[in-house]
Write a protein that holds these residues in place. Structure first.
Motif, PDB file in Angstrom:
ATOM      1  N   ALA A 463      53.600  48.057  22.312  1.00 18.68           N
ATOM      2  CA  ALA A 463      52.437  47.296  22.774  1.00 18.68           C
ATOM      3  C   ALA A 463      52.497  45.850  22.282  1.00 18.68           C
ATOM      4  O   ALA A 463      52.146  44.912  23.007  1.00 18.68           O
ATOM      5  N   GLU A 464      52.950  45.671  21.049  1.00 14.80           N
ATOM      6  CA  GLU A 464      53.056  44.321  20.507  1.00 14.80           C
ATOM      7  C   GLU A 464      54.088  43.495  21.272  1.00 14.80           C
ATOM      8  O   GLU A 464      53.918  42.283  21.456  1.00 14.80           O
ATOM      9  N   LYS A 465      55.145  44.155  21.726  1.00 14.55           N
ATOM     10  CA  LYS A 465      56.146  43.448  22.538  1.00 14.55           C
ATOM     11  C   LYS A 465      55.571  43.105  23.916  1.00 14.55           C
ATOM     12  O   LYS A 465      55.839  42.025  24.459  1.00 14.55           O
ATOM     13  N   GLU A 466      54.800  44.026  24.482  1.00  9.10           N
ATOM     14  CA  GLU A 466      54.246  43.820  25.822  1.00  9.10           C
ATOM     15  C   GLU A 466      53.125  42.783  25.813  1.00  9.10           C
ATOM     16  O   GLU A 466      52.964  42.000  26.763  1.00  9.10           O
ATOM     17  N   PHE A 467      52.329  42.797  24.736  1.00  8.89           N
ATOM     18  CA  PHE A 467      51.196  41.869  24.620  1.00  8.89           C
ATOM     19  C   PHE A 467      51.310  41.121  23.288  1.00  8.89           C
ATOM     20  O   PHE A 467      50.587  41.426  22.332  1.00  8.89           O
ATOM     21  N   PRO A 468      52.205  40.162  23.184  1.00  9.80           N
ATOM     22  CA  PRO A 468      52.452  39.513  21.887  1.00  9.80           C
ATOM     23  C   PRO A 468      51.238  38.801  21.302  1.00  9.80           C
ATOM     24  O   PRO A 468      51.154  38.621  20.091  1.00  9.80           O
ATOM     25  N   GLY A 469      50.270  38.439  22.122  1.00  6.46           N
ATOM     26  CA  GLY A 469      49.114  37.743  21.578  1.00  6.46           C
ATOM     27  C   GLY A 469      47.901  38.614  21.380  1.00  6.46           C
ATOM     28  O   GLY A 469      46.853  38.136  20.932  1.00  6.46           O
ATOM     29  N   LEU A 470      48.011  39.885  21.697  1.00  6.67           N
ATOM     30  CA  LEU A 470      46.841  40.772  21.641  1.00  6.67           C
ATOM     31  C   LEU A 470      46.605  41.275  20.214  1.00  6.67           C
ATOM     32  O   LEU A 470      47.559  41.591  19.491  1.00  6.67           O
ATOM     33  N   ASP A 471      45.353  41.361  19.837  1.00  7.86           N
ATOM     34  CA  ASP A 471      44.973  41.809  18.492  1.00  7.86           C
ATOM     35  C   ASP A 471      44.923  43.339  18.459  1.00  7.86           C
ATOM     36  O   ASP A 471      44.150  43.964  19.182  1.00  7.86           O
ATOM     37  N   PHE A 472      45.771  43.950  17.644  1.00  5.19           N
ATOM     38  CA  PHE A 472      45.791  45.411  17.509  1.00  5.19           C
ATOM     39  C   PHE A 472      45.309  45.851  16.128  1.00  5.19           C
ATOM     40  O   PHE A 472      45.633  46.935  15.669  1.00  5.19           O
ATOM     41  N   SER A 473      44.584  45.002  15.464  1.00  5.37           N
ATOM     42  CA  SER A 473      44.093  45.317  14.123  1.00  5.37           C
ATOM     43  C   SER A 473      43.077  46.455  14.180  1.00  5.37           C
ATOM     44  O   SER A 473      42.535  46.767  15.248  1.00  5.37           O
TER      45      SER A 473
END
Length: 581
Positions: A463-473
């Motif tokens: 997910a971090e690769k797909e959405f590099p700017g998205l907050d997954f905290s």
């Protein structure tokens, strides 16, 4: 959030509204559980059948009244009567969304409860004779007892982990004599270990230590004096060895109780027998010979007997041998009175398969010494057969003729040892296949569960690769739009998560930690199954490149699965790796 506890309370409240005469004893017998067939709904209760007869009504009539009552419950989409009076509920999606949010909010505390209300519980386990290292026969009981202790602590009990050191019997004299030979060997003598002595090389360092401490001094002492010194030194060494072996499995006890404090004129046995006499629980009499084969130690004589049959045992029990010494059972009675006087009204003893005949006598002893104020549960751990590729496996033996606990842990690791020993009921014999627990396949239960945990981390990395700017905290997951979780496959996974608190409580009450191992395996299977569906249907994938909001909601679901697996493995004493090599 415990869905089952929630609706159990709602059913009880509904009954009290509809039938005020229903008392707490009846309400306590009501069960809310998953129906046997998931097609029948999400929850099922026997409430109508429990209260109908005391109310003088037909169960289906009571069930009908309850169904009508729950028509107004906004969390219920349908409720119906089934069979002789069961009631089946289907719940609205918001309930499952609440479950998901509660897991995120509670984290490591999800499933934790105050079920035990802080009641002190003494769990005695392992208690191997201090005559050598832990062998494989002790390992199952050690893992079972340790996990049961963790489970009950997680469920709100005040748990004391106890080890009974059997250091007062003839085997300790034999151990001391065996060690004295190793001492003579350290001094350069050629010794032969007689039959009946302890031959293991683990006594060699003890003999060497005695040489370094005393030189030849022990040889110059009277034998009785030398043996007394050797006995003290070797007991300390053996207990250190045992504690080190247990530590390999992450097992530590709170109390190590020495049997020796029970003996002597002022010991617990003498005081307990005096108390039993005052209570009229001891008499002088003869025992009938046991049915079947008569044991060698049975004596047809008048002797001091404990009225064990008054407390549920099959026969009264002898307390003093013909030579005037106490029987093992006299020590057992005194020991359990000692536990009771230390404040334990709940006691659990974990014993090996060769102690199955002890159950009733220990329960009788506990009832007697507590005047029926305490309870005793004896858990028997059956034998473990070592296998490899389905065939009996003989490992190299480094300690006399025993396969040690350390041998097993060194061969397969802590996680595999603990999980596999818990992946079967304690009262069922089991095969421990060394080849299986090293496989990285779904057939290996511990790998299958740990892989589910590692897969959760892999999904986040993707997910971090797909959405590099998205907050997954954690904060972002907590505020995710959980209401986007609506597909049948997603909600089925949430239903498995919702069963965790109920599973923990039931396992704690039943003293059955294998239920935790079964549950995390089922959860892993559900998680892997959902992931596989995503391979066939892109709309079910956890990471949706076109919908970051849905992705965040599904990652909250993934994180909930990860958290519950962590909680379950923590109780089992098994690690939750982020990656598997």
């Amino acid at each position: 959030m415990d869905v089952f506890a929630l609706f159990s309370a709602r059913v009880s409240n509904a009954l009290q509204v509809l039938y005020p005469e229903v008392g707490p004893d009846l309400l306590a017998r009501i069960v809310v559980e998953p129906p046997r067939d998931a097609a029948h709904g999400d929850l099922s209760t026997n409430a109508a059948m429990i209260v109908a007869k005391p109310l003088g009504k037909n169960p289906r009539e009571v069930a009908g009244a309850l169904v009508e009552h729950f028509q107004a419950d906004h969390d219920v989409t349908s409720v119906e009567v089934a069979g002789p009076g069961f009631i089946n509920f289907r719940l609205a999606d918001p309930i499952w969304h609440q479950v998901l949010r509660s897991i995120g909010q509670q984290g490591e505390s999800y499933g934790r409860s105050n079920l035990g209300q802080g009641a002190p519980v003494n769990i005695e386990y392992v208690s191997a004779n201090p005559t050598g290292p832990m062998h494989v026969g002790h390992t199952r009981g050690a893992v079972f007892g340790d996990t049961l202790a963790s489970l009950m602590a997680f469920s709100g009990y005040d748990v004391t982990r106890e080890y009974y050191i059997n250091d007062a019997g003839s085997q300790i004299n034999t151990l001391a004599r065996s060690t004295l030979l190793r001492y003579r060997q350290a001094l350069g003598e050629i010794v032969e270990i007689p039959s009946g002595f302890y031959p293991g090389d683990y006594l060699v360092p003890v003999g060497q230590g005695l040489k370094e401490e005393f030189g030849t001094g022990l040889l110059e002492m009277p034998e009785a004096e030398a043996l007394a010194i050797v006995k003290e030194r070797v007991l300390v060494a053996m207990m250190e060895l045992i504690k080190a072996d247990l530590a390999k499995l992450g097992i530590h006890h709170d109390v190590f109780f020495s049997e020796r404090q029970l003996h002597g004129p002022d010991g617990d046995i003498a005081r307990t027998l005096a108390w039993l006499r005052e209570q009229g629980m001891i008499y002088e009499g003869r025992l009938e010979p046991p049915k079947g084969k008569t044991p060698e130690d049975w004596e047809d004589r008048e002797q001091t007997l404990f009225r064990a049959t008054d407390y549920g045992d099959d026969t009264d029990r002898a307390l003093i041998k013909s030579d005037g010494s106490y029987t093992y059972f006299a020590a057992d009675i005194a020991y359990h009175r000692n536990k009771f006087l230390r404040g334990f009204k709940h006691m659990i003893n974990v014993l090996g398969a060769d102690h199955s005949g002890y159950v009733k006598r220990l329960q009788a002893a506990t009832k007697a010494v507590s005047l029926n104020a305490a309870d005793m549960d004896v858990r028997i751990c059956q034998l473990v057969r070592l296998m490899k590729n389905g065939e009996p496996f003989k490992m190299s033996k480094r300690s006399g003729d025993l396969v040690t606990l350390a041998d097993v842990v060194d061969e397969v690791g802590v996680d595999a040892t603990r999980f596999m020993l818990l992946f079967r009921r304690n009262d069922a014999a089991m095969d421990f296949d060394f080849a299986l627990v090293k496989e990285q396949t779904r057939d290996n239960p511990v790998f299958y569960v740990q892989y589910a945990h590692a897969r959760a981390y892999s999904i986040f990395r993707n997910a971090e690769k797909e959405f590099p700017g998205l907050d997954f905290s954690p904060a972002a997951l907590a505020s995710a739009d959980i209401e986007r979780i609506v597909s049948a496959a997603e909600l089925d996974l949430v239903r498995v998560l919702a069963a965790w608190p109920r599973t923990v409580a039931a396992a704690a009450v039943a003293h059955e930690p294998h239920r935790i191992a079964f549950y995390v395996h089922d959860l892993a299977a559900a998680f892997h199954g959902f992931w596989a569906k995503g391979k066939d249907d892109p709309q079910l994938r956890f990471v949706n490149a076109e919908d970051p909001t849905l992705t965040l909601a599904r990652l909250a679901l993934v994180d909930a699965v990860r958290q519950v697996i962590v909680n379950g493995l923590a109780i089992l004493g098994v690690s939750a790796p982020e990656e598997l090599s």
